[in-house]
Motif scaffolding. Structure first.
Motif, PDB file in Angstrom:
ATOM      1  N   THR A  86      54.489  56.203  51.565  1.00 27.11           N
ATOM      2  CA  THR A  86      53.774  57.706  51.490  1.00 27.11           C
ATOM      3  C   THR A  86      51.834  56.614  51.591  1.00 27.11           C
ATOM      4  O   THR A  86      51.691  56.166  51.007  1.00 27.11           O
ATOM      5  N   CYS A  87      51.356  57.996  51.122  1.00 25.55           N
ATOM      6  CA  CYS A  87      49.972  57.661  50.660  1.00 25.55           C
ATOM      7  C   CYS A  87      49.960  57.699  49.431  1.00 25.55           C
ATOM      8  O   CYS A  87      50.275  58.270  48.406  1.00 25.55           O
ATOM      9  N   ILE A  88      48.732  57.334  48.471  1.00 20.45           N
ATOM     10  CA  ILE A  88      48.456  56.855  47.674  1.00 20.45           C
ATOM     11  C   ILE A  88      46.912  57.747  46.991  1.00 20.45           C
ATOM     12  O   ILE A  88      46.073  57.443  48.362  1.00 20.45           O
ATOM     13  N   THR A  89      46.381  58.415  46.145  1.00 17.97           N
ATOM     14  CA  THR A  89      45.404  58.436  45.965  1.00 17.97           C
ATOM     15  C   THR A  89      44.898  58.009  44.399  1.00 17.97           C
ATOM     16  O   THR A  89      45.498  57.918  43.294  1.00 17.97           O
ATOM     17  N   PHE A  90      43.621  57.713  44.567  1.00 17.40           N
ATOM     18  CA  PHE A  90      42.370  57.114  42.924  1.00 17.40           C
ATOM     19  C   PHE A  90      41.484  58.136  43.194  1.00 17.40           C
ATOM     20  O   PHE A  90      40.720  58.596  44.124  1.00 17.40           O
ATOM     21  N   HIS A  91      41.341  58.149  41.652  1.00 18.21           N
ATOM     22  CA  HIS A  91      39.169  58.326  41.804  1.00 18.21           C
ATOM     23  C   HIS A  91      38.733  57.584  41.318  1.00 18.21           C
ATOM     24  O   HIS A  91      39.352  56.376  40.429  1.00 18.21           O
ATOM     25  N   LYS A  92      37.458  58.001  42.713  1.00 18.49           N
ATOM     26  CA  LYS A  92      36.587  56.628  42.865  1.00 18.49           C
ATOM     27  C   LYS A  92      36.097  56.995  40.735  1.00 18.49           C
ATOM     28  O   LYS A  92      35.202  57.667  40.814  1.00 18.49           O
ATOM     29  N   PRO A  93      35.296  55.543  40.784  1.00 18.99           N
ATOM     30  CA  PRO A  93      34.867  55.053  39.143  1.00 18.99           C
ATOM     31  C   PRO A  93      33.447  55.554  40.054  1.00 18.99           C
ATOM     32  O   PRO A  93      33.453  55.213  40.598  1.00 18.99           O
ATOM     33  N   SER A  94      32.493  55.172  38.998  1.00 17.60           N
ATOM     34  CA  SER A  94      31.354  55.477  38.724  1.00 17.60           C
ATOM     35  C   SER A  94      30.811  54.357  40.217  1.00 17.60           C
ATOM     36  O   SER A  94      30.029  54.576  41.207  1.00 17.60           O
ATOM     37  N   GLY A 135      35.738  65.865  45.572  1.00 18.48           N
ATOM     38  CA  GLY A 135      35.064  65.325  43.954  1.00 18.48           C
ATOM     39  C   GLY A 135      35.017  63.352  44.390  1.00 18.48           C
ATOM     40  O   GLY A 135      34.883  63.135  45.261  1.00 18.48           O
ATOM     41  N   SER A 136      35.905  62.623  43.692  1.00 20.47           N
ATOM     42  CA  SER A 136      35.532  61.490  43.431  1.00 20.47           C
ATOM     43  C   SER A 136      37.027  61.110  43.851  1.00 20.47           C
ATOM     44  O   SER A 136      37.553  60.136  44.176  1.00 20.47           O
ATOM     45  N   ALA A 137      38.226  61.887  44.731  1.00 22.54           N
ATOM     46  CA  ALA A 137      39.135  61.530  44.997  1.00 22.54           C
ATOM     47  C   ALA A 137      38.800  60.940  45.650  1.00 22.54           C
ATOM     48  O   ALA A 137      38.746  61.190  47.230  1.00 22.54           O
ATOM     49  N   ARG A 138      40.173  59.936  46.131  1.00 23.21           N
ATOM     50  CA  ARG A 138      40.030  58.727  47.740  1.00 23.21           C
ATOM     51  C   ARG A 138      41.504  58.773  48.261  1.00 23.21           C
ATOM     52  O   ARG A 138      42.095  58.684  47.160  1.00 23.21           O
ATOM     53  N   ARG A 187      33.725  45.456  42.515  1.00 27.32           N
ATOM     54  CA  ARG A 187      32.972  47.060  42.933  1.00 27.32           C
ATOM     55  C   ARG A 187      33.620  48.040  43.929  1.00 27.32           C
ATOM     56  O   ARG A 187      34.371  47.523  44.644  1.00 27.32           O
ATOM     57  N   TRP A 188      33.655  49.008  43.534  1.00 28.72           N
ATOM     58  CA  TRP A 188      34.905  50.452  44.357  1.00 28.72           C
ATOM     59  C   TRP A 188      34.424  49.990  45.289  1.00 28.72           C
ATOM     60  O   TRP A 188      35.736  50.109  46.477  1.00 28.72           O
ATOM     61  N   GLU A 189      33.036  49.757  46.376  1.00 34.53           N
ATOM     62  CA  GLU A 189      33.094  49.659  48.076  1.00 34.53           C
ATOM     63  C   GLU A 189      34.168  48.203  48.299  1.00 34.53           C
ATOM     64  O   GLU A 189      34.617  48.380  50.049  1.00 34.53           O
ATOM     65  N   ASP A 190      34.308  47.312  47.739  1.00 33.72           N
ATOM     66  CA  ASP A 190      35.003  46.331  48.075  1.00 33.72           C
ATOM     67  C   ASP A 190      36.835  46.697  47.917  1.00 33.72           C
ATOM     68  O   ASP A 190      37.049  45.858  49.204  1.00 33.72           O
ATOM     69  N   ILE A 231      31.966  50.563  39.301  1.00 37.02           N
ATOM     70  CA  ILE A 231      32.188  48.554  38.913  1.00 37.02           C
ATOM     71  C   ILE A 231      34.565  49.274  38.585  1.00 37.02           C
ATOM     72  O   ILE A 231      34.154  50.342  37.309  1.00 37.02           O
ATOM     73  N   ILE A 232      34.882  49.041  38.924  1.00 38.88           N
ATOM     74  CA  ILE A 232      36.786  48.480  38.387  1.00 38.88           C
ATOM     75  C   ILE A 232      36.705  47.593  37.530  1.00 38.88           C
ATOM     76  O   ILE A 232      36.816  46.860  37.954  1.00 38.88           O
ATOM     77  N   TYR A 233      36.218  47.914  36.601  1.00 40.93           N
ATOM     78  CA  TYR A 233      36.663  46.356  35.694  1.00 40.93           C
ATOM     79  C   TYR A 233      37.782  46.559  35.245  1.00 40.93           C
ATOM     80  O   TYR A 233      38.913  47.232  35.906  1.00 40.93           O
ATOM     81  N   LYS A 234      37.999  44.898  34.498  1.00 39.89           N
ATOM     82  CA  LYS A 234      39.449  44.705  34.387  1.00 39.89           C
ATOM     83  C   LYS A 234      40.236  45.651  33.589  1.00 39.89           C
ATOM     84  O   LYS A 234      42.051  45.488  34.429  1.00 39.89           O
ATOM     85  N   LYS A 235      40.493  46.900  33.102  1.00 43.32           N
ATOM     86  CA  LYS A 235      40.792  47.924  32.633  1.00 43.32           C
ATOM     87  C   LYS A 235      41.731  48.729  33.438  1.00 43.32           C
ATOM     88  O   LYS A 235      42.921  48.886  34.034  1.00 43.32           O
ATOM     89  N   LYS A 236      40.446  49.376  34.269  1.00 44.46           N
ATOM     90  CA  LYS A 236      41.461  49.738  35.353  1.00 44.46           C
ATOM     91  C   LYS A 236      41.821  49.819  36.538  1.00 44.46           C
ATOM     92  O   LYS A 236      42.723  49.726  37.488  1.00 44.46           O
ATOM     93  N   GLN A 237      41.737  47.359  36.606  1.00 43.78           N
ATOM     94  CA  GLN A 237      41.978  47.425  37.201  1.00 43.78           C
ATOM     95  C   GLN A 237      44.029  47.325  37.307  1.00 43.78           C
ATOM     96  O   GLN A 237      45.122  47.604  37.708  1.00 43.78           O
ATOM     97  N   ASP A 238      43.939  46.972  36.017  1.00 44.16           N
ATOM     98  CA  ASP A 238      45.676  47.241  35.655  1.00 44.16           C
ATOM     99  C   ASP A 238      46.220  48.288  35.782  1.00 44.16           C
ATOM    100  O   ASP A 238      47.707  48.170  36.681  1.00 44.16           O
ATOM    101  N   LYS A 239      45.682  49.572  35.852  1.00 41.97           N
ATOM    102  CA  LYS A 239      46.199  51.240  36.470  1.00 41.97           C
ATOM    103  C   LYS A 239      46.503  50.695  37.785  1.00 41.97           C
ATOM    104  O   LYS A 239      47.390  50.998  37.952  1.00 41.97           O
ATOM    105  N   LEU A 240      45.629  50.176  38.268  1.00 42.22           N
ATOM    106  CA  LEU A 240      45.282  50.400  39.807  1.00 42.22           C
ATOM    107  C   LEU A 240      46.794  49.489  40.346  1.00 42.22           C
ATOM    108  O   LEU A 240      47.901  49.341  41.311  1.00 42.22           O
TER     109      LEU A 240
END
Length: 103
Positions: free
Chosen positions: A67-75, A53-56, A33-36, A77-86
């Motif tokens: 340095t800081c890093i920015t991610f866009h919050k998914p709806s 918007g959805s940027a964090r 979960r994104w919150e987790d 859940i962070i699914y496995k494919k998205k976890q690979d990008k993270l």
């Protein structure tokens, strides 16, 4: 004073999030979960700021000299494919590997 994630005492929940993202063992992957994820990053010492918007933006502690890093919050859940990008972005930015999160 912590200078990297290796120096931070992570609780079981935060460690589980990072173990999943970094594929830290057999059957370690799960949907996160994104919150987790946000909570785990805060537990690791990052400040989280909502941008447009959805940027964090995640800002590491000053002692890390990183340095800081920015991610866009998914709806939700962070699914496995998205976890690979993270994982790839976190590895590039901070040099993190699965070994940093295994006990």
């Amino acid at each position: 004073m912590a200078t990297s994630v290796k120096d931070v005492e992570l609780d079981k929940s935060a460690r589980g999030v990072f173990v999943s993202i970094f594929k830290g063992g057999k059957n370690a992957r799960r949907d996160v979960r994104w919150e987790d994820f946000e909570r785990a990053m805060k537990h690791a010492g990052f400040e989280v700021k909502t941008m447009d918007g959805s940027a964090r933006r995640f800002t590491p502690p000053p002692s890390w000299d990183a340095t800081c890093i920015t991610f866009h919050k998914p709806s939700c859940i962070i699914y496995k494919k998205k976890q690979d990008k993270l994982r790839a972005r976190l590895r590039r930015a901070y040099g993190w590997t699965a070994g940093d999160f295994l006990e």
